[in-house]
Scaffold this active site. Structure first.
Site, mmCIF file in Angstrom:
data_model
loop_
_atom_site.group_PDB
_atom_site.id
_atom_site.type_symbol
_atom_site.label_atom_id
_atom_site.label_comp_id
_atom_site.label_asym_id
_atom_site.label_seq_id
_atom_site.Cartn_x
_atom_site.Cartn_y
_atom_site.Cartn_z
ATOM 1 N N ASP A 97 0.613 -0.938 -0.067
ATOM 2 C CA ASP A 97 -0.400 -0.226 -0.256
ATOM 3 C C ASP A 97 0.581 0.739 -0.198
ATOM 4 O O ASP A 97 2.264 1.099 0.199
ATOM 5 C CB ASP A 97 -1.075 0.029 0.898
ATOM 6 C CG ASP A 97 -2.038 1.528 1.310
ATOM 7 O OD1 ASP A 97 -2.853 1.361 0.077
ATOM 8 O OD2 ASP A 97 -1.379 2.315 2.547
ATOM 9 N N ASP A 111 -3.748 2.505 -5.196
ATOM 10 C CA ASP A 111 -2.501 2.822 -4.405
ATOM 11 C C ASP A 111 -2.424 1.445 -3.329
ATOM 12 O O ASP A 111 -1.861 1.694 -2.597
ATOM 13 C CB ASP A 111 -2.575 4.150 -2.879
ATOM 14 C CG ASP A 111 -4.271 3.342 -1.802
ATOM 15 O OD1 ASP A 111 -4.495 2.506 -3.095
ATOM 16 O OD2 ASP A 111 -5.023 4.098 -0.973
ATOM 17 N N GLU A 112 -2.984 0.347 -4.129
ATOM 18 C CA GLU A 112 -2.508 -0.941 -3.713
ATOM 19 C C GLU A 112 -2.511 -1.689 -4.504
ATOM 20 O O GLU A 112 -2.896 -2.066 -5.550
ATOM 21 C CB GLU A 112 -3.497 -1.280 -2.689
ATOM 22 C CG GLU A 112 -3.387 -2.350 -1.827
ATOM 23 C CD GLU A 112 -4.378 -2.249 -0.448
ATOM 24 O OE1 GLU A 112 -4.119 -1.564 0.193
ATOM 25 O OE2 GLU A 112 -5.055 -3.554 0.317
#
Length: 202
Positions: free
Chosen positions: A20, A119-120
């Site tokens: 993340d 974002d991950e």
């Protein structure tokens, strides 16, 4: 009554990392202003012209000090809060996401990488230990490489399957430096079963 955990040898086991980008949008905006992401006091707002605009991301300090987080409304931001409100730059976030995922692919093949959100991402590092070392060494190398290239701080959950990696990330790795945590099947009774609230689970 027996459970699958009674014979761990029967369970599939891989080395999965769920990675993340910490407070991604807010971190990108901090870096754009020459600030260190973990020291910034900023929040990214969807629509600054509307009192009902939504916070898309907030820096860790803003989250901790004021409780501002994803989904907080603009009208909930009080004048005495020391928060820099930022407009979103989605194209920039996409560009940096692409760069970061390109770095992940330096450590694993395309078929072992899965982009979960902007974002991950998940990567399977089961087959690269001879090249890059232990899980911890790989995680640290990825974190260092991403930070050097972008200034973004990453947190890494490591697990024997994607669920355990995700739980290790959300419940453990995000809490404190070095922003890493590892969960295996043997950890489930101690770390997972005591959770009472589904919100804590995911």
């Amino acid at each position: 009554m027996t459970t699958p955990l009674d014979d761990l040898s029967r369970l599939p086991s891989h080395d999965i990392m769920c990675i993340d980008c910490k407070s991604f949008y807010a971190s990108v905006e901090a870096i754009r202003r020459g600030e260190y992401p973990l020291a910034a006091k900023n929040a990214v707002l969807s629509r600054a012209e509307s009192a009902g605009g939504l916070i898309l991301a907030a820096s860790p300090i803003v989250k901790a000090k004021y409780g501002v987080k994803l989904g907080t409304r603009y009208f909930e931001i009080k004048p005495d809060m020391d928060i820099q409100i930022c407009a979103p730059h989605m194209q920039k976030y996409i560009e940096i996401n692409y760069l970061i995922n390109s770095i992940y692919r330096e450590f694993a093949m395309n078929q072992d990488c899965y982009v979960y959100s902007i974002d991950e991402s998940f990567i399977d590092v089961s087959y690269i230990h001879q090249l890059f070392g232990s899980n911890r060494e790989i995680a640290t190398a990825i974190q260092d490489r991403v930070f050097a290239a972008t200034g973004i701080i990453t947190t890494v959950g490591i697990g024997q399957n994607p669920l355990l990696a995700k739980l290790a990330l959300d419940l453990d790795a995000k809490v404190r430096p070095p922003w890493q945590a590892s969960w295996g099947y043997k950890d489930v009774p101690e770390k997972l079963w005591p959770l009472k609230d589904l919100g804590d689970f995911w």
